[in-house]
Design a protein around this motif. Structure first.
Motif, short mmCIF file in Angstrom:
data_model
loop_
_atom_site.label_atom_id
_atom_site.label_comp_id
_atom_site.label_asym_id
_atom_site.label_seq_id
_atom_site.Cartn_x
_atom_site.Cartn_y
_atom_site.Cartn_z
N ASP A 149 0.82 -1.21 0.00
CA ASP A 149 0.00 0.00 0.00
C ASP A 149 0.85 1.26 0.00
O ASP A 149 0.32 2.36 -0.15
CB ASP A 149 -0.99 0.01 1.16
CG ASP A 149 -0.33 -0.03 2.53
OD1 ASP A 149 0.88 -0.34 2.60
OD2 ASP A 149 -1.02 0.21 3.53
N LEU A 150 2.17 1.13 0.16
CA LEU A 150 3.06 2.29 0.03
C LEU A 150 3.40 2.56 -1.43
O LEU A 150 4.01 3.56 -1.75
CB LEU A 150 4.37 2.05 0.81
CG LEU A 150 4.23 2.06 2.33
CD1 LEU A 150 5.56 1.69 2.98
CD2 LEU A 150 3.76 3.41 2.83
N GLY A 151 3.02 1.64 -2.31
CA GLY A 151 3.28 1.84 -3.72
C GLY A 151 2.30 2.81 -4.35
O GLY A 151 1.24 3.12 -3.78
N ASP A 152 2.63 3.29 -5.54
CA ASP A 152 1.77 4.23 -6.26
C ASP A 152 0.93 3.42 -7.25
O ASP A 152 1.31 3.22 -8.40
CB ASP A 152 2.67 5.24 -6.99
CG ASP A 152 1.86 6.37 -7.62
OD1 ASP A 152 0.65 6.18 -7.84
OD2 ASP A 152 2.45 7.44 -7.87
N ARG A 153 -0.23 2.96 -6.79
CA ARG A 153 -1.07 2.08 -7.61
C ARG A 153 -1.61 2.82 -8.84
O ARG A 153 -1.73 2.22 -9.93
CB ARG A 153 -2.20 1.51 -6.77
CG ARG A 153 -3.20 0.65 -7.53
CD ARG A 153 -2.60 -0.62 -8.11
NE ARG A 153 -3.60 -1.34 -8.88
CZ ARG A 153 -4.48 -2.20 -8.36
NH1 ARG A 153 -4.50 -2.45 -7.06
NH2 ARG A 153 -5.35 -2.81 -9.13
#
Length: 239
Positions: free
Chosen positions: A196-200
């Motif tokens: 969830d720290l990624g840039d989806r």
């Protein structure tokens, strides 16, 4: 227009490069690190200069959750210590290929394949993404536990370990997505591990540009030192 799901809205990119860099510095230079670690009920070799599989729960979650093609072929990009590739072989994959741009990770994965008796089924190659593969190398499943920390294109990857957690401009993930069809067997699966720290939103746009869409297969939460982390395994499908 990018394909954006409701799940994508929960993914953010709040982790600062400075925080991550501190952990990497310790992994490179910390003299208190052991030369092995325990994960998934097994002991694993740890070579200095390789991202430790226990700095977060990511390796444990991905290794436990990836749908390995039993009796088939499995390709892991960015194998690190080799936990996922070795686990794939232990879970019944007939052949496993493990790739890493860090030559220390290549040696570490070879050591762990030997340690757990699967060296005959795990081929380990020093490779920048798919460059070490031949045109005839095709796999039933391709997986990468990606470096989800987004930084700008001009961010300097000054150490081998930086590539384990930083992906400037998500260029690596773009290469992973666009290059995969050349190495997927008919009916093969393209998987991506992130958090969830990624840039989806950015990831969905990359997939969309390659004529694909992302589907959330698994969502796993782990309580870690400073926050609750949410790990995701995505599958990419042609539109």
């Amino acid at each position: 227009m990018s394909h954006t799901t409701k799940e994508a809205e929960t993914m953010t990119f709040e982790e600062s490069p400075e925080t991550v860099a501190q952990a990497l510095q310790h992994a490179l230079l910390g003299d208190d690190l052991p030369d092995s670690f325990t994960l998934l009920g097994r002991e694993w070799d740890l070579h200095r200069g390789v991202f430790p599989g226990t700095l977060s729960a990511a390796t444990e979650v991905m290794a436990s959750t990836v749908p390995y093609p039993k009796g088939g072929s499995f390709l892991e990009v960015g194998c690190g210590t080799g936990v996922i590739s070795v686990t794939a072989a232990l879970h019944g994959c007939a052949s496993v290929t493990a790739l890493d741009i860090n030559d220390k990770a290549v040696a570490n994965t070879i050591a762990n394949a030997e340690r757990h008796g699967v060296a005959d089924r795990v081929r380990v190659l020093h490779s920048d993404m798919y460059t070490a593969l031949g045109p005839g190398d095709r796999f039933d499943t391709i997986f990468w536990n990606v470096p989800w920390t987004y930084v700008e294109d001009d961010f300097s990857l000054s150490t081998d370990l930086h590539t384990a957690v930083f992906d400037p401009g998500y260029q690596g993930q773009a290469r992973y997505i666009t290059g995969a069809p050349e190495h997927l067997a008919d009916g093969g699966r393209l998987l991506l591990g992130t958090a969830d720290l990624g840039d989806r939103e950015r990831l969905d746009a990359l997939a969309d540009g390659a004529g694909m869409r992302c589907e959330l297969l698994h969502r796993v939460r782990r309580i870690e030192e400073v926050r609750v982390m949410e790990y995701h395994i995505l599958e990419l499908h042609p539109k």
